[in-house]
Design an enzyme around this catalytic site. Structure first.
Site: not given
Ligand code: IPE
Ligand code: IPE
Ligand code: MG
Length: 264
Positions: A42, A59, A153
């Site tokens: 995240d 990303h 792994l």
């Molecule tokens: C969780 O992160 C999903 C992934 C990292 C793929 P999100 O960014 O979607 O989660 P919330 O919305 O902050 O809970």
């Molecule tokens: C995690 O990073 C990737 C996915 C959820 C696919 P985010 O896109 O949720 O990034 P933030 O949390 O908004 O910074």
């Molecule tokens: Mg996120």
């Protein structure tokens, strides 16, 4: 904290010239490496925004972290690594962002699969794979096939994954078997349910890592996390590197797990 450990160790004459990673690795107890590590990757969007860049930039940078963490997990002998790449709720995001994520996944798999195979990494996608775009499904199928005989792994990529959806899928499969009289309801127990999850046959995660400062599960591995240790950092996923991972490993090795019992 970790910096002070590293600096302290640097004072010792036998570790001159070693990298932070080497220093941390030396402190690991090889007998207590977690068998299964789960990571909520995240913070990509916030990392990019803080640099005045579009979310897609974050990303893309996050893929580099994934590469590093797969490598270190394999090097230290983790058995299963499950990474959360796209949740069943992430479809709520703008179409362009979803497209970027799906494209990056395909790119990652296509680019890395031969090296993953060489490192003996067995790739598996977990989630509602049928609902993904065709190009993603194809890349996943190729990765799966190419690495099916690897026995190092196990890399689970959680893709269109939701913990609740996984439980619904398991319940549905079990109900069908009951209907066909292959199972009697009295024989439904925790082991049977676990065998119907996407992670069937794998141990539950020992450690869950969530970078980026949020303290929530976000529908990840709801069943499997029952007794998992949590480790948390404010570092955003694109900045998360091998030393952070090793820091989490060392912290894990200092914990006492009781599983509801009393410590020995
Ligand atoms: C969780 O992160 C999903 C992934 C990292 C793929 P999100 O960014 O979607 O989660 P919330 O919305 O902050 O809970
Ligand atoms: C995690 O990073 C990737 C996915 C959820 C696919 P985010 O896109 O949720 O990034 P933030 O949390 O908004 O910074
Ligand atoms: Mg996120």
């Amino acid at each position: 904290m970790i910096k002070s450990i590293i600096n302290l160790m640097r004072k010792s004459p036998d570790i001159q010239g070693e990298s932070d990673e080497e220093i941390l690795r030396k402190r690991l107890d090889p007998a207590r490496i977690p068998r299964h590590v789960a990571i909520i990757m995240d913070g990509n969007g916030r990392w990019a925004s803080s640099r005045g860049m579009p979310r897609a930039y974050g990303h893309r940078a996050g893929v580099e972290s994934l590469r590093d963490i797969v490598q270190i997990s394999s090097d230290i002998g983790v058995d299963v690594l499950t990474v959360y790449a796209f949740s069943t709720e992430n479809w709520k995001r703008p179409r362009e962002e979803i497209d970027v994520l799906m494209d990056l996944l395909v790119e990652y798999l296509n680019k890395e699969i031969d090296e993953l195979k060489e490192k003996n990494v067995k790739v598996k996608a977990i989630g509602k794979i049928d609902e993904l775009p065709e190009k993603t499904r194809n890349a996943v199928a190729v990765a799966h096939k190419k690495t099916q005989n690897c026995n190092g792994l196990k890399l689970n990529i959680a893709l269109n994954y939701g913990g609740r959806a996984e439980i619904v899928d398991a319940v549905r499969e079990i109900a069908i078997k009951v209907e066909k009289k292959l199972i009697i309801p009295q024989n439904i127990d925790q082991e049977l349910i676990a065998r119907h999850l996407y992670t069937s046959g794998q141990p539950d995660p020992d450690l869950l890592i969530r970078p980026s400062g949020d303290y929530r599960i976000s529908n990840f591995l709801l069943w499997q996390l029952a007794y998992t240790e949590f480790w948390h950092t404010d570092v955003m996923w694109p900045d998360f590197r091998k030393t952070h991972f090793l820091e989490a490993m060392l912290d894990f090795q200092n914990r006492k797990r009781r599983f509801g019992g009393l410590s020995k």
